[in-house]
Design a protein around this motif. Structure first.
Motif: not given
Length: 305
Positions: A126-129, A137-139, A300-301
């Motif tokens: 939710s914080e990512q534009n 997003l790879h976590l 890693s976006v």
């Protein structure tokens, strides 16, 4: 007679101890925390029967014991576990949490932890534009451990507490998050289906799909779920284009658009997409315990136009 006197004296002493902690206070603390009679009694003793302070003390003790237990068990192999998938509006997350045995994977505390991880990932997204149609997003494990929850604690803190509760090692493995704009629909699926913790679907396999929309939301949702089921069941390794050569044996096909559609083998997936006027932008399949072919770390976006 001596034995009877000893029993009466012990009962009198126990009654005296009990009187220092009203039953209503003890019952309230047990109901709020779920801890044992002995633990709640001790918490009230050291906090002068203050329920609020006793509850905080219990949580601090549990966290401390959880970290101690987690440290002792951290070398033990975690090859079992669950995949959790959760989608809300324009964000979808797929997470993997591992443990030592399938018995613990069915434990309420473990399943709650999977749900906690999935929701933490949605909060992260939710914080990512969103630049373009889709952000991924790879976590990895370290990225997941550092995520903070609304209570101010990290997922690592919550994991340690869960380990202390179930008495078995567990590990945060990985997560993938999709966040889209209004032009795409996100679908998720876990297999075997039907097991959930809150809104998080749980299973040994999971799938995420980002696809363009059909004219009706209901049709898009239905198609997205069916495509997720196909991806989980048929394990394609790439979407494919018309420039790709189909496999000679259909059973060996790993290109999604050339695979026979799982729900109707008279059609190829590519034909199903054309019939419905949609395109798949991205998809991903997780299998619990597998070795990822191309592990990517966070932040890693990836952005899809």
């Amino acid at each position: 007679m001596l034995a009877g006197w000893i029993l009466r004296r012990q009962f009198h002493i126990a009654s005296g101890l009990w009187s220092t902690q009203p039953s209503s206070v003890l019952a309230t603390l047990r109901k709020k925390t779920g801890y044992t009679f002995a633990n709640c009694k001790k918490a009230l003793e050291v906090n002068n029967n203050d329920v609020v302070k006793a509850e905080a003390w219990l949580k601090e003790q549990a966290q401390s014991m959880g970290w101690t237990k987690a440290t002792k068990l951290q070398g033990r192999q975690t090859t079992q576990g669950l995949i959790g998938v959760l989608s809300k509006n324009n964000i979808a997350a797929m997470v993997e949490l591992n443990c030592e045995t399938d018995f613990v994977a069915r434990n309420e505390h473990f399943q709650t932890m999977v749900d906690t991880v999935a929701n933490a990932c949605l909060q992260k997204a939710s914080e990512q534009n969103v630049a373009g149609n889709l952000v991924q997003l790879h976590l990895d494990a370290d990225d997941l451990k550092s995520l903070k929850l609304s209570d101010g604690k990290t997922l690592a803190d919550h994991l340690a507490l869960m380990i202390g509760t179930v008495g078995e090692n567990a590990s945060l493995r990985r997560a993938l998050i999709y966040k889209s704009n209004d032009t795409l629909h996100l679908s998720s699926y876990a297999h075997p289906s039907g097991v959930a913790k809150n809104e998080t679907q749980l299973g040994k396999f999971g799938g995420l799909v980002a696809l363009t929309k059909t004219p009706t939301p209901e049709a898009t949702e239905d198609l997205g779920k069916k495509l997720c089921q196909h991806i989980v069941g048929m394990h394609p390794n790439k979407l494919g284009t018309e420039n790709d050569e189909p496999a000679k044996d259909v059973d060996d096909e790993k290109c999604l658009i050339y695979q026979e559609y799982l729900l109707d083998d008279s059609l190829l997936v590519g034909e199903v997409l054309k019939e419905n006027g949609v395109e798949i932008v991205e998809f991903k399949r997780f299998e619990c315990g597998e070795e990822p072919a191309n592990s990517q770390a966070l932040d890693s976006v990836e952005t899809c136009q």
